[in-house]
Design a protein around this motif. Sequence first.
Motif, PDB file in Angstrom:
ATOM      1  N   TYR A  43      70.755  85.040  -9.345  1.00 48.90           N
ATOM      2  CA  TYR A  43      71.250  85.884 -10.430  1.00 48.90           C
ATOM      3  C   TYR A  43      72.768  86.024 -10.350  1.00 48.90           C
ATOM      4  CZ  TYR A  43      71.644  89.892 -13.579  1.00 48.90           C
ATOM      5  OH  TYR A  43      71.997  90.735 -14.611  1.00 48.90           O
ATOM      6  N   LYS A 252      69.339  92.565 -10.711  1.00 50.68           N
ATOM      7  CA  LYS A 252      69.808  93.270 -11.906  1.00 50.68           C
ATOM      8  C   LYS A 252      70.097  94.739 -11.601  1.00 50.68           C
ATOM      9  CE  LYS A 252      67.493  90.295 -15.287  1.00 50.68           C
ATOM     10  NZ  LYS A 252      66.469  90.209 -16.362  1.00 50.68           N
ATOM     11  N   ARG A 253      69.242  95.363 -10.809  1.00 51.46           N
ATOM     12  CA  ARG A 253      69.488  96.757 -10.446  1.00 51.46           C
ATOM     13  C   ARG A 253      70.746  96.893  -9.592  1.00 51.46           C
ATOM     14  NH1 ARG A 253      63.408  98.913  -8.754  1.00 51.46           N
ATOM     15  NH2 ARG A 253      62.477  98.726 -10.853  1.00 51.46           N
ATOM     16  N   ALA A 255      73.352  94.894  -9.678  1.00 53.55           N
ATOM     17  CA  ALA A 255      74.509  94.681 -10.543  1.00 53.55           C
ATOM     18  C   ALA A 255      74.767  95.889 -11.431  1.00 53.55           C
ATOM     19  CB  ALA A 255      74.301  93.432 -11.400  1.00 53.55           C
ATOM     20  N   ALA A 256      73.700  96.568 -11.861  1.00 51.11           N
ATOM     21  CA  ALA A 256      73.889  97.738 -12.716  1.00 51.11           C
ATOM     22  C   ALA A 256      74.479  98.915 -11.960  1.00 51.11           C
ATOM     23  CB  ALA A 256      72.553  98.146 -13.349  1.00 51.11           C
ATOM     24  N   GLY A 257      74.318  98.958 -10.635  1.00 53.49           N
ATOM     25  CA  GLY A 257      74.835 100.082  -9.851  1.00 53.49           C
ATOM     26  C   GLY A 257      76.034  99.742  -8.995  1.00 53.49           C
ATOM     27  N   ASP A 260      78.467 102.447  -7.927  1.00 53.61           N
ATOM     28  CA  ASP A 260      78.027 103.469  -6.989  1.00 53.61           C
ATOM     29  C   ASP A 260      77.996 102.982  -5.545  1.00 53.61           C
ATOM     30  OD1 ASP A 260      77.623 105.203  -9.135  1.00 53.61           O
ATOM     31  OD2 ASP A 260      75.585 104.427  -9.471  1.00 53.61           O
ATOM     32  N   THR A 316      83.697  94.472  -8.662  1.00 54.73           N
ATOM     33  CA  THR A 316      83.059  95.708  -9.132  1.00 54.73           C
ATOM     34  C   THR A 316      82.778  95.667 -10.633  1.00 54.73           C
ATOM     35  OG1 THR A 316      85.245  96.700  -9.390  1.00 54.73           O
ATOM     36  CG2 THR A 316      84.084  97.096  -7.323  1.00 54.73           C
ATOM     37  N   ARG A 317      83.497  94.846 -11.364  1.00 57.56           N
ATOM     38  CA  ARG A 317      83.274  94.686 -12.801  1.00 57.56           C
ATOM     39  C   ARG A 317      82.474  93.425 -13.113  1.00 57.56           C
ATOM     40  NH1 ARG A 317      89.413  96.010 -15.030  1.00 57.56           N
ATOM     41  NH2 ARG A 317      89.658  98.047 -13.973  1.00 57.56           N
ATOM     42  N   TRP A 318      81.624  93.050 -12.203  1.00 53.61           N
ATOM     43  CA  TRP A 318      80.841  91.825 -12.376  1.00 53.61           C
ATOM     44  C   TRP A 318      79.892  91.980 -13.556  1.00 53.61           C
ATOM     45  CZ3 TRP A 318      75.878  90.102 -12.643  1.00 53.61           C
ATOM     46  CH2 TRP A 318      75.642  88.739 -12.411  1.00 53.61           C
ATOM     47  N   THR A 319      79.786  90.928 -14.364  1.00 57.12           N
ATOM     48  CA  THR A 319      78.858  90.886 -15.495  1.00 57.12           C
ATOM     49  C   THR A 319      78.109  89.563 -15.462  1.00 57.12           C
ATOM     50  OG1 THR A 319      80.542  89.951 -16.955  1.00 57.12           O
ATOM     51  CG2 THR A 319      80.307  92.361 -16.933  1.00 57.12           C
TER      52      THR A 319
END
Length: 354
Positions: A43, A252-253, A255-257, A260, A316-319
Motif C-alpha cells: 500500500y 489504510k488506517r 496512513a489515515a492516522g 497522530d 507526514t503528508r503522505w497520500t
Amino acid sequence: MNEGAGGLSRLGTLVGAVAAPTSLVTALLYYFGYYHAYWFFAYFRVNSTVLGFSTADYLMRSLDVMWVPLTVLATLGVGAFWGYDLVRRGLAARLGPVARRRATAALAVAGLLLTLGGLWSTFRVTFLSDVLTLAPLSLSVGVTLLAYARHLVRRTATEPVPVPEPVPVPVPIRVPAPVPVPAPAPSREPAPEPGSPSPTPPDTTPDPPPAPSPRPEWATLVEWSVVFALVMLGIVWATNDYAASVGTVRAKRFAAGLADYPSTVVYSAHSLALGGPGVRETRCAAGADTEPAYGYRYDGLVLILQSGNQYVLVPTRWTPEDGVALVLPRNDSVRLEFGPPPGTGRGGAPVPGC
C-alpha cells in the motif's frame, strides 16, 4: 462399522506421521504473516522482501490474520457438532423416510452447487470473487455438505428395512355338513418311541438378501483424503485472501492516522536528498572549532517500522495518490530523533544549526 469415522481416524494418523503438527502450523502462520506484510507495505509502494523480515516477524504478523478466522472456525465447529446432535436425536426421529431422503437430496444439491461455484472461481473471476472469502468458503462448505450427504446415504442403505406385519382379515365362518370320515389306513412307519422329540417341520422362510460387501480400506482412505484436501485448500485460500485484506486495511488506517504518530527527525552525516510532501532538509552549520557529526537534518517524517538493518519512513503528508516511502539503512551515519506528533503543533520549526 462406521466408514466415515474409521477413514478420518486413519487419515489423521497418516497426516500426523507425514507432517508434524507443530511444523505444519508454523509453516501456515509464516505463510499468512508473509502475505499480511506484503500487502501492508505494498500500500505504501514498498516491496516487503527488501526489508529483511525474520521468521519471528512473520509469525507475529500472522496473529493479526488468524484471530478472526480461528474464532469463526471454532464457533462454526461447535455449532456444527451441537446441530448434528440435535438433528440426529430430535429431528430425524420425527421425519419419515421420504422426508429424510428429500433432506439428503437437498444437502447434496446445495453442496454440488457450492462446490462448482468454488471450483469455477479458481479458474476465472466470478460473482463469488466480488465478496471477500466467499469463493473459497463455497468450495469448503460445498465439499463438506456433499460428504455429509454421502454419509447419510450410506447409513440409510445399511439400516434394516422394517417389514410391516400383515393385517388380519376377518373371514366368515361356515359350518360344513358332517362328512363321514373313513378309518385311517394302518401306518407302516414305526411309531415314535416314548420320550423322543417330535419331527421338526421344514423351514419355509425365504433367505435374506446377501449383505453388500464392505468397501476396501484404501478406497475409504483415498475418499476422505480428497475431501480433507479440498476443504483445507478452500480454508487456506480464504485465509490468504483475508490476510491480504487485513494487511491493506491496516495500512489504510496507519496512513489515515499519520498526524497522530510521533514525528521522526532524521539526522545524517551526508546528504540523503530526501523529498516528499512536507519533508524539509536543513543543513547543520559547523561551529567555530568543531564540525557537526550529522551535517543534515530532515523533518516531516514518520517511522513505520525498523526491520533488520533498515528503517521505513513516510512523509507526514503522505497520500495514496503521490506519496512515497523511504527505506534508509541502519548504520552509524544515520540517527533518528522522535518528538511529539505533528498534529499537536508542538514539534516546532527546525533549529538553526541543528
